[in-house]
Design a protein around this motif. Structure first.
Motif, PDB file in Angstrom:
ATOM      1  N   SER A 386       0.814  -1.218   0.000  1.00 22.96           N
ATOM      2  CA  SER A 386       0.000   0.000   0.000  1.00 22.96           C
ATOM      3  C   SER A 386       0.845   1.264   0.000  1.00 22.96           C
ATOM      4  CB  SER A 386      -0.934   0.011   1.208  1.00 22.96           C
ATOM      5  OG  SER A 386      -0.237   0.304   2.396  1.00 22.96           O
ATOM      6  N   LEU A 387       2.167   1.126   0.171  1.00 25.18           N
ATOM      7  CA  LEU A 387       3.064   2.280   0.155  1.00 25.18           C
ATOM      8  C   LEU A 387       3.576   2.586  -1.242  1.00 25.18           C
ATOM      9  CD1 LEU A 387       5.352   1.368   3.215  1.00 25.18           C
ATOM     10  CD2 LEU A 387       3.078   2.383   3.242  1.00 25.18           C
ATOM     11  N   PHE A 436       0.254   6.361   5.839  1.00 26.84           N
ATOM     12  CA  PHE A 436       1.595   5.784   5.938  1.00 26.84           C
ATOM     13  C   PHE A 436       2.666   6.691   5.332  1.00 26.84           C
ATOM     14  CE2 PHE A 436      -1.284   2.159   6.150  1.00 26.84           C
ATOM     15  CZ  PHE A 436      -0.846   1.534   7.304  1.00 26.84           C
ATOM     16  N   GLY A 437       2.275   7.934   4.957  1.00 26.72           N
ATOM     17  CA  GLY A 437       3.281   8.897   4.535  1.00 26.72           C
ATOM     18  C   GLY A 437       4.203   9.258   5.684  1.00 26.72           C
ATOM     19  N   LYS A 438       3.702   9.128   6.885  1.00 27.04           N
ATOM     20  CA  LYS A 438       4.496   9.160   8.102  1.00 27.04           C
ATOM     21  C   LYS A 438       4.189   7.857   8.834  1.00 27.04           C
ATOM     22  CE  LYS A 438       3.881  14.162   8.457  1.00 27.04           C
ATOM     23  NZ  LYS A 438       3.591  15.307   9.345  1.00 27.04           N
ATOM     24  N   ARG A 439       5.048   7.475   9.768  1.00 28.75           N
ATOM     25  CA  ARG A 439       4.791   6.219  10.474  1.00 28.75           C
ATOM     26  C   ARG A 439       3.420   6.285  11.134  1.00 28.75           C
ATOM     27  NH1 ARG A 439       7.942   1.761  12.597  1.00 28.75           N
ATOM     28  NH2 ARG A 439       6.921   0.843  14.392  1.00 28.75           N
ATOM     29  N   MET A 440       2.613   5.252  10.902  1.00 27.79           N
ATOM     30  CA  MET A 440       1.275   5.201  11.459  1.00 27.79           C
ATOM     31  C   MET A 440       1.342   5.178  12.982  1.00 27.79           C
ATOM     32  SD  MET A 440      -1.965   5.167  10.704  1.00 27.79           S
ATOM     33  CE  MET A 440      -1.985   4.731   8.964  1.00 27.79           C
ATOM     34  N   LEU A 441       0.553   6.037  13.623  1.00 28.39           N
ATOM     35  CA  LEU A 441       0.514   6.098  15.080  1.00 28.39           C
ATOM     36  C   LEU A 441      -0.736   5.385  15.581  1.00 28.39           C
ATOM     37  CD1 LEU A 441       1.640   9.811  15.575  1.00 28.39           C
ATOM     38  CD2 LEU A 441       3.043   7.738  15.570  1.00 28.39           C
ATOM     39  N   LEU A 442      -0.702   4.996  16.842  1.00 25.44           N
ATOM     40  CA  LEU A 442      -1.823   4.290  17.451  1.00 25.44           C
ATOM     41  C   LEU A 442      -2.556   5.216  18.411  1.00 25.44           C
ATOM     42  CD1 LEU A 442      -0.151   0.833  18.219  1.00 25.44           C
ATOM     43  CD2 LEU A 442      -1.460   1.520  16.199  1.00 25.44           C
ATOM     44  N   LEU A 531      34.717  -0.366  10.473  1.00 19.96           N
ATOM     45  CA  LEU A 531      33.722   0.437  11.188  1.00 19.96           C
ATOM     46  C   LEU A 531      32.351  -0.072  10.784  1.00 19.96           C
ATOM     47  CD1 LEU A 531      32.834   2.877  12.931  1.00 19.96           C
ATOM     48  CD2 LEU A 531      32.902   4.255  10.825  1.00 19.96           C
ATOM     49  N   PHE A 532      31.576  -0.490  11.769  1.00 22.35           N
ATOM     50  CA  PHE A 532      30.259  -1.061  11.519  1.00 22.35           C
ATOM     51  C   PHE A 532      29.202  -0.207  12.213  1.00 22.35           C
ATOM     52  CE2 PHE A 532      33.391  -4.484  11.568  1.00 22.35           C
ATOM     53  CZ  PHE A 532      33.186  -5.050  10.321  1.00 22.35           C
ATOM     54  N   LEU A 533      28.159   0.139  11.470  1.00 22.64           N
ATOM     55  CA  LEU A 533      27.085   0.976  11.996  1.00 22.64           C
ATOM     56  C   LEU A 533      25.840   0.125  12.214  1.00 22.64           C
ATOM     57  CD1 LEU A 533      27.417   3.949   9.464  1.00 22.64           C
ATOM     58  CD2 LEU A 533      28.784   3.507  11.516  1.00 22.64           C
ATOM     59  N   LEU A 534      25.327   0.126  13.429  1.00 24.25           N
ATOM     60  CA  LEU A 534      24.042  -0.506  13.704  1.00 24.25           C
ATOM     61  C   LEU A 534      22.982   0.595  13.711  1.00 24.25           C
ATOM     62  CD1 LEU A 534      25.122  -2.931  16.571  1.00 24.25           C
ATOM     63  CD2 LEU A 534      25.102  -3.335  14.095  1.00 24.25           C
ATOM     64  N   SER A 535      21.834   0.310  13.134  1.00 18.74           N
ATOM     65  CA  SER A 535      20.774   1.326  12.963  1.00 18.74           C
ATOM     66  C   SER A 535      21.292   2.491  12.139  1.00 18.74           C
ATOM     67  CB  SER A 535      20.270   1.832  14.321  1.00 18.74           C
ATOM     68  OG  SER A 535      19.868   0.770  15.127  1.00 18.74           O
ATOM     69  N   GLY A 536      22.078   2.184  11.116  1.00 16.34           N
ATOM     70  CA  GLY A 536      22.651   3.208  10.267  1.00 16.34           C
ATOM     71  C   GLY A 536      21.640   3.760   9.274  1.00 16.34           C
ATOM     72  N   PRO A 537      22.101   4.567   8.308  1.00 15.27           N
ATOM     73  CA  PRO A 537      21.192   5.200   7.353  1.00 15.27           C
ATOM     74  C   PRO A 537      20.366   4.192   6.578  1.00 15.27           C
ATOM     75  CG  PRO A 537      23.501   5.446   6.682  1.00 15.27           C
ATOM     76  CD  PRO A 537      23.515   4.940   8.073  1.00 15.27           C
ATOM     77  N   ASN A 538      19.109   4.572   6.351  1.00 20.26           N
ATOM     78  CA  ASN A 538      18.160   3.770   5.574  1.00 20.26           C
ATOM     79  C   ASN A 538      17.910   2.388   6.152  1.00 20.26           C
ATOM     80  OD1 ASN A 538      19.605   5.482   2.937  1.00 20.26           O
ATOM     81  ND2 ASN A 538      17.396   5.584   3.284  1.00 20.26           N
ATOM     82  N   THR A 539      17.919   2.291   7.483  1.00 20.22           N
ATOM     83  CA  THR A 539      17.542   1.019   8.115  1.00 20.22           C
ATOM     84  C   THR A 539      16.353   1.179   9.058  1.00 20.22           C
ATOM     85  OG1 THR A 539      19.117   1.289   9.950  1.00 20.22           O
ATOM     86  CG2 THR A 539      19.901   0.127   7.986  1.00 20.22           C
ATOM     87  N   GLY A 540      15.841   2.403   9.214  1.00 23.02           N
ATOM     88  CA  GLY A 540      14.674   2.609  10.065  1.00 23.02           C
ATOM     89  C   GLY A 540      13.442   1.983   9.443  1.00 23.02           C
ATOM     90  N   LEU A 541      12.530   1.535  10.288  1.00 20.55           N
ATOM     91  CA  LEU A 541      11.340   0.834   9.812  1.00 20.55           C
ATOM     92  C   LEU A 541      10.169   1.810   9.732  1.00 20.55           C
ATOM     93  CD1 LEU A 541      11.779  -2.472  11.806  1.00 20.55           C
ATOM     94  CD2 LEU A 541      12.182  -2.096   9.372  1.00 20.55           C
ATOM     95  N   GLY A 542       9.908   2.315   8.534  1.00 18.69           N
ATOM     96  CA  GLY A 542       8.818   3.261   8.372  1.00 18.69           C
ATOM     97  C   GLY A 542       7.467   2.598   8.231  1.00 18.69           C
ATOM     98  N   HIS A 543       7.434   1.382   7.707  1.00 14.77           N
ATOM     99  CA  HIS A 543       6.142   0.751   7.428  1.00 14.77           C
ATOM    100  C   HIS A 543       5.710  -0.226   8.513  1.00 14.77           C
ATOM    101  CE1 HIS A 543       8.906  -2.375   5.988  1.00 14.77           C
ATOM    102  NE2 HIS A 543       7.895  -3.215   5.984  1.00 14.77           N
ATOM    103  N   GLY A 544       6.562  -0.511   9.456  1.00 11.42           N
ATOM    104  CA  GLY A 544       6.199  -1.448  10.513  1.00 11.42           C
ATOM    105  C   GLY A 544       7.366  -2.354  10.852  1.00 11.42           C
ATOM    106  N   GLY A 545       7.133  -3.262  11.765  1.00  7.02           N
ATOM    107  CA  GLY A 545       8.189  -4.185  12.157  1.00  7.02           C
ATOM    108  C   GLY A 545       8.847  -3.773  13.450  1.00  7.02           C
ATOM    109  N   SER A 546       9.762  -4.605  13.910  1.00 10.46           N
ATOM    110  CA  SER A 546      10.408  -4.407  15.197  1.00 10.46           C
ATOM    111  C   SER A 546      11.881  -4.064  15.023  1.00 10.46           C
ATOM    112  CB  SER A 546      10.284  -5.670  16.058  1.00 10.46           C
ATOM    113  OG  SER A 546      11.068  -5.561  17.231  1.00 10.46           O
TER     114      SER A 546
END
Length: 641
Positions: A386-387, A436-442, A531-546
């Motif tokens: 749907s995105l 879902f243009g922004k993360r859906m809030l509850l 050098l290793f990045l955790l939660s680096g660029p383009n890894t955020g979950l915009g559509h859902g998930g943990s």
């Protein structure tokens, strides 16, 4: 965690087991009963669950009470037999059978590409690395920056692999953002049973965990695995500098009293997170404000709002939790909303978890894993189609495709029901951009709070502070004794304010630009070896998930990478520039087809130029596949020097 690989737990009294089964998720119970008995009657159309609506867990499966009782009786007999020593008939369903089970439990088809990921989540096919973990005698030293979720997991996995490491944490306790954010109503928007490590279950008290319980979970995790002894608290890494001659990193550490020291490491894992540096607007007049003003992530301990005039600047995730939690305590509450949010109803938001459900998790084989797998399907990729922007779809910019438009109508009806007696608020609260243009809030009571007589919603921006309040962009003055800046975080300034200098001598901030971070898989950057990045660029979950799911995969990838260095007798690995460039071209191309670039709204995923920096364009299953193993061809390997 109860499954066939675990020791059999203490057997529940039959009456207690029967009582607990009354609380069971029926689709999950059907999968459990089939695994224990192998009887395909439990996969027949008579017991076929319906598809869950929205983000509902579909407790009943859409079945009648009579049919649900049949399922419970069948499960009771199967669990009793298992308790008596009967082996499960189908201990590890895989392939076509697993896909059939997944489709049955969820009431809809699950594509074949999900089989490897779901088999792992269910414990049917654990992923083992083809590379041995680093040898203890290699004496590789790793610096981990941060002791939040990612830093704690990194420390545990490095210890299990025998890797010498040190964790540096700027705060006095573990927890990262969960330690720092103490504002009223603070909690997760992901079900508690997903917002936890897959291998470390917890008897959550509520379906959606609140801040104190999440923080306690992380504290207990650190204690259970004795991780604190490897953490240097109250110390911040200000600088990282790579030395090409010997392939090591030198870190400058600053203690709380300002004292600076240095330490050297062969590799660095950044676990500093993204949403931990408050974004504070530079509003004129703040120094002259006679009341109290603070960012939501720096909530003062013991502050009393009773009888005071409170202003909340912002209407995003933090504000949406704060406002319902404090409404009724202040004499007045003014909320400044830059743009309205799409908000989903979830009947489980405040629902406590019955102790009987905990007994199901602990004593019924396979139940916990199937329950978590079902939540993974509902809250992960299910919404992703749907995105996707349909170039032939046109509804004046209100949606991006037919399915998305269905979501718009569904959520619009919900807003209209909540504000049916307040047409003035409806005009302010109904978004004109796609869902879902922004993360859906509850919805945790947001609309009910806005409808209170002592709450006012202002849709103008804030221009400045005055000694006694705020002036909005229309020139109206709003009296306030307390101003809460729920204005988000520096979500596009990765590793800020740390200075990181790579092999060529360039600062990472210069390579990226201030708000345009790019990394391969969000984890590695050319010119910055080891050098290793955790939660680096383009890894955020915009559509859902943990977040926990993504971090577990990233840490596994990093430990495998360190193992490859060891297995090949090498010292450094550096992402190839062409690989990183191609990956980010694919990221940008994928984002160009998704709702987050829609011109009708802004979000914290994008930088000022409009490029999506924070959110991942990929489905969860895509990222699982990409990070399942390290491809040596993606890197340049050297002995340093």
């Amino acid at each position: 965690m109860t499954d066939i690989l675990s020791p059999r737990p203490q057997v529940l009294d039959p009456a207690e087991l029967e009582s607990a089964l009354r609380l069971a998720n029926i689709p999950v119970l059907l999968a459990v009963t089939f695994q224990l008995t192998g009887d395909r009657i439990w996969l027949s159309d008579r017991y076929r669950p319906t598809r869950s609506a929205g983000m509902d867990e579909n407790l009943t499966g859409g079945l009648s009470e009579k049919t649900r009782d049949e399922v419970r009786r069948g499960a009771l007999a199967a669990v009793k037999a298992w308790n008596s020593g009967a082996p499960p008939a189908v201990p590890r369903p895989e392939g076509e059978l697993l896909l059939e089970l997944l489709a049955f439990v969820n009431g809809e088809d699950v594509p074949a590409e999900y089989e490897p990921m779901m088999a792992e989540l269910l414990g049917h096919r654990p992923v083992t690395s083809p590379v041995p973990p680093p040898r203890p005698d290699r004496r590789t030293k790793v610096l981990v920056i941060g002791a939040g979720v990612a830093g704690l997991l990194s420390s545990l996995r490095l210890r299990e692999a025998g890797v010498d490491h040190m964790v540096v944490e700027k705060n006095e306790r573990v927890g990262g953002g969960w330690w720092e954010n103490t504002y009223p109503g603070c909690g997760v928007d992901t079900p508690s049973h997903l917002y936890s490590f897959s291998f470390e279950p917890h008897p959550w008290s509520t379906f959606f965990g609140k801040r104190d319980e999440v923080q306690a979970y992380l504290e207990a995790f650190a204690d259970r695995h004795d991780l604190r002894r490897g953490i240097v608290f109250g110390t911040e890494v200000t600088d990282l500098e790579y030395t090409a001659a010997d392939g090591t990193w030198t870190a400058t550490l600053r203690a709380a009293d300002g004292t600076e020291t240095t330490t050297r490491a062969d590799a660095v894992i950044s676990a500093v997170g993204v949403l931990n540096r408050p974004k504070v607007p530079d509003l004129p007049g703040r120094d002259g404000f006679r009341g109290e003003a603070f960012h939501s992530a720096r909530w003062p301990a013991g502050i009393d709002l009773a009888g005071r005039r409170v202003a909340v600047v912002g209407s995003g995730a933090s504000a949406m939790q704060i406002v319902p939690a404090v409404a009724g305590t202040p004499a007045s509450l003014t909320v400044f909303q830059r743009s309205p949010q799409w908000i989903a109803h979830n009947a489980d938001y405040f629902r406590p978890v019955d102790p009987g459900v905990h007994r199901l998790m602990e004593h019924v084989p396979y139940y916990r894993r199937w329950y978590r797998a079902k939540l993974n399907w509902i809250f992960n990729d299910r919404v992703h189609p749907s995105l996707e922007i349909d170039p032939d779809w046109d509804t004046d910019g209100r949606s991006v495709n037919a399915v998305n438009d269905g979501h718009r109508r569904f959520y619009t009806r919900y807003v209209e029901r909540q504000l049916r007696d307040r047409p003035d608020l409806l005009a302010k609260c109904l978004p004109d951009y796609p869902p879902f243009g922004k993360r859906m809030l509850l919805d945790n009571g947001w609309y009910a709070a806005l409808c209170r007589e002592d709450v006012r919603l202002v849709t103008e921006g804030v221009r400045a502070f005055t000694p006694t309040g705020l002036v909005d962009t229309a020139g109206e003055h709003h009296e306030a004794d307390v101003v809460v800046l729920a204005t988000g975080f520096e979500s596009t300034r990765y590793l800020h304010p740390m200075r990181v200098r790579g092999r060529s001598g360039r600062l990472l901030g210069e390579v990226w630009g201030e708000h345009d971070a790019r990394a391969y898989l969000g984890m590695t950057v050319p010119d910055f070896p080891n050098l290793f990045l955790l939660s680096g660029p383009n890894t955020g979950l915009g559509h859902g998930g943990s977040f926990f799911t993504i971090v577990e995969w990233q840490v596994r990838y990093v430990v495998e990478a360190l193992g490859l260095l060891d297995a090949n007798g090498l010292r450094t690995m550096e992402c190839r520039a062409d690989v990183c460039a191609s990956y980010n071209e694919a990221v940008d191309a994928a984002h160009a087809k998704l709702v987050w670039v829609h011109p009708k709204m802004t979000n914290w995923y994008r930088n000022a130029a409009g490029r999506v920096v924070a959110a991942s364009p990929w489905r969860i299953v895509d990222y699982f596949t990409m990070t399942r193993h390290v491809d040596p061809a993606d890197f340049v390997w050297t002995n340093a020097g």
